[in-house]
Design an enzyme around this catalytic site. Structure first.
Site, PDB file in Angstrom:
ATOM      1  N   GLU A   1     -16.765  -7.798 -18.052  1.00  0.00           N
ATOM      2  CA  GLU A   1     -17.250  -7.807 -16.671  1.00  0.00           C
ATOM      3  C   GLU A   1     -18.188  -6.636 -16.391  1.00  0.00           C
ATOM      4  O   GLU A   1     -19.246  -6.809 -15.781  1.00  0.00           O
ATOM      5  CB  GLU A   1     -16.077  -7.706 -15.699  1.00  0.00           C
ATOM      6  N   LEU A   2     -17.794  -5.440 -16.839  1.00  0.00           N
ATOM      7  CA  LEU A   2     -18.613  -4.264 -16.565  1.00  0.00           C
ATOM      8  C   LEU A   2     -19.941  -4.329 -17.307  1.00  0.00           C
ATOM      9  O   LEU A   2     -20.977  -3.920 -16.777  1.00  0.00           O
ATOM     10  CB  LEU A   2     -17.843  -2.993 -16.908  1.00  0.00           C
TER      11      LEU A   2
ATOM     12  N   VAL B   1     -10.690  -8.249 -20.653  1.00  0.00           N
ATOM     13  CA  VAL B   1     -11.670  -8.893 -19.782  1.00  0.00           C
ATOM     14  C   VAL B   1     -12.563  -7.840 -19.122  1.00  0.00           C
ATOM     15  O   VAL B   1     -13.759  -8.057 -18.944  1.00  0.00           O
ATOM     16  CB  VAL B   1     -10.969  -9.765 -18.709  1.00  0.00           C
ATOM     17  N   CYS B   2     -11.998  -6.696 -18.805  1.00  0.00           N
ATOM     18  CA  CYS B   2     -12.725  -5.656 -18.058  1.00  0.00           C
ATOM     19  C   CYS B   2     -14.048  -5.248 -18.701  1.00  0.00           C
ATOM     20  O   CYS B   2     -15.069  -5.187 -18.002  1.00  0.00           O
ATOM     21  CB  CYS B   2     -11.838  -4.442 -17.837  1.00  0.00           C
ATOM     22  N   PRO B   3     -14.103  -4.965 -20.011  1.00  0.00           N
ATOM     23  CA  PRO B   3     -15.402  -4.561 -20.558  1.00  0.00           C
ATOM     24  C   PRO B   3     -16.454  -5.665 -20.490  1.00  0.00           C
ATOM     25  O   PRO B   3     -17.637  -5.382 -20.328  1.00  0.00           O
ATOM     26  CB  PRO B   3     -15.095  -4.169 -22.008  1.00  0.00           C
TER      27      PRO B   3
END
Length: 189
Positions: A52-53, A48-50
């Site tokens: 969001e960034l 999920v992190c990439p």
């Protein structure tokens, strides 16, 4: 415990400046004097992190136009941030600073450390030029954030700072009517 209205606590960390490809040192004092968004996320090379960034990068130019600097933070090192930036299509688009927090100092300061996992939770903070937290959002691990909502929150925070005695109602947009809390409004909204 709420972070709203609290001043940044002291910290010093190494970061990867995605905009110019250099390592830099960031401190709490570095963030003062301008508006900031600090976006915590669990880990580099994750799922999920990439998304969001990369979504935050899509808002970066608009936020910069508003006088806002953006920082992402995880408990990874600045070296891992660079490696991720060099090897991920999504992360290679980033232009903002990626702070490494392997000591977990910053993550603890913002009260978003998952102690058991040793990772940051999904926390987003809007910080004013005095280093005071004006807005905070913390999501469960599986819930990605929508960076487009930050633009309106920043505009509202800036408006309230520049116009003491006025507040922005729900769904407020720049240029629309604000409220002046007073006895006259009690029971009329």
């Amino acid at each position: 415990m709420s972070q709203i209205g609290k001043e940044l606590q002291p910290f010093k960390a190494q970061a990867y400046n995605s905009g110019n490809g250099e390592f830099i040192e960031i401190t709490d004092e570095y963030l003062k004097g301008q508006w900031n968004i600090v976006c915590f996320y669990p880990a580099d090379f994750s799922f999920v992190c990439p998304t969001e960034l990369e979504d935050l990068q899509k808002q970066y130019a608009t936020l910069k136009d508003l006088g806002v600097e953006v920082y992402s933070v995880s408990t990874d090192t600045h070296f891992v941030h660079k490696a991720w930036h060099d090897h991920s299509d999504a992360i290679s688009t980033l232009e903002y600073i990626m702070i490494g927090d392997p000591s977990q100092t910053i993550t603890r300061n913002f009260d978003v450390l998952d102690e058991e996992a040793g990772l940051a939770q999904r926390g987003t903070f809007i910080i004013d030029p005095d280093g005071v937290i004006q807005a905070a959002e913390i999501n469960a691990d599986g819930i990605g954030r929508d960076a487009s909502t930050l633009v309106g929150k920043v505009k509202a925070a800036q408006y309230v700072r520049e116009n003491p005695g006025e507040v922005c109602p729900a769904n407020w947009e720049e240029g629309s009517e604000t409220l002046k809390p007073s006895l006259d409004l009690v029971g009329k909204i």
